[in-house]
Design an enzyme around this catalytic site. Structure first.
Site, short mmCIF file in Angstrom:
data_model
loop_
_atom_site.label_atom_id
_atom_site.label_comp_id
_atom_site.label_asym_id
_atom_site.label_seq_id
_atom_site.Cartn_x
_atom_site.Cartn_y
_atom_site.Cartn_z
CB THR A 107 -3.76 -20.01 1.14
OG1 THR A 107 -3.96 -21.38 1.48
CG2 THR A 107 -4.15 -19.76 -0.30
CG HIS A 148 -0.38 0.22 2.51
ND1 HIS A 148 0.21 -0.78 3.23
CD2 HIS A 148 -0.25 1.35 3.25
CE1 HIS A 148 0.67 -0.29 4.37
NE2 HIS A 148 0.40 1.00 4.40
CB CYS A 179 6.53 2.88 13.06
SG CYS A 179 8.02 3.83 13.32
#
Length: 196
Positions: free
Chosen positions: A51, A14, A139
């Site tokens: 997956t 992103h 962050c």
């Protein structure tokens, strides 16, 4: 990785215009690879089981290809916008502290302190002027307390700092709006200081 001298590099999809939830961990070699968070079937050479989200990975790949195409020209354009914004900020408030100025830093980000204005108060003031920015580093959102980054830089961390991030879609009009908002906020800060 060899060109930048890093052992690891983490890329989040992103951040380059791709879908959320995809990314890459790029390592110089296997020796320093961390233990996997998810144990199981051995996918990703045993580094991450489960997956994969194929559609997100395809979108990430497309975003990576698009990001590389014309990257130098886009970075130069963003750098020019950043310089223009910083010049406007300095004109409005000569005492603004632009952290990392003069050093090597990313092209699209300004991390600054306006003396006499707490970061959280500044964030609200900019929001009211229609300019989105953040208090602290990317962050550290939601974290309270003084910035260890500012302390490590030898800065007074009591007031904190604000972070403006520019992007490929940032326009000259956006910069003008940010400069006008900054000038208004700096003026109000001076007025409040004189009244105190």
């Amino acid at each position: 990785i060899g060109k930048i001298g890093a052992d690891f590099m983490i890329v989040s999809s992103h951040k380059i215009g791709g879908p959320k939830g995809a990314g890459a961990l790029i390592a110089r070699g296997e020796a320093l690879m961390p233990r996997p968070l998810i144990q199981g079937g051995g996918q990703e050479r045993g580094h991450r089981s489960g997956t994969q989200n194929s559609l997100a990975l395809i979108g990430f790949g497309a975003a990576a290809e698009a990001a590389v195409d014309g990257l130098e020209a886009r970075n130069a354009a963003i750098g020019a916008l950043r310089e223009r914004l910083e010049a406007g900020m300095r004109q409005a408030a000569a005492d603004v502290i632009i952290h990392g100025e003069g050093g090597e830093r990313v092209t699209n980000t300004i991390f600054f302190t306006l003396p006499g204005l707490k970061a959280e108060t500044g964030q609200i003031a900019f929001d009211l002027e229609g300019v989105a920015l953040s208090a602290g580093s990317a962050c550290s959102s939601g974290r309270l307390g003084e910035s260890h980054v500012l302390t490590a830089m030898g800065r007074d961390a009591k007031l904190g700092a604000l972070r403006i991030s520019l992007g490929f879609s940032t326009t000259e009009e956006d910069i003008d709006r940010a400069i006008a908002a900054f000038a208004k906020i700096a003026c109000r800060r001076r007025s409040a200081g004189e009244a105190a």
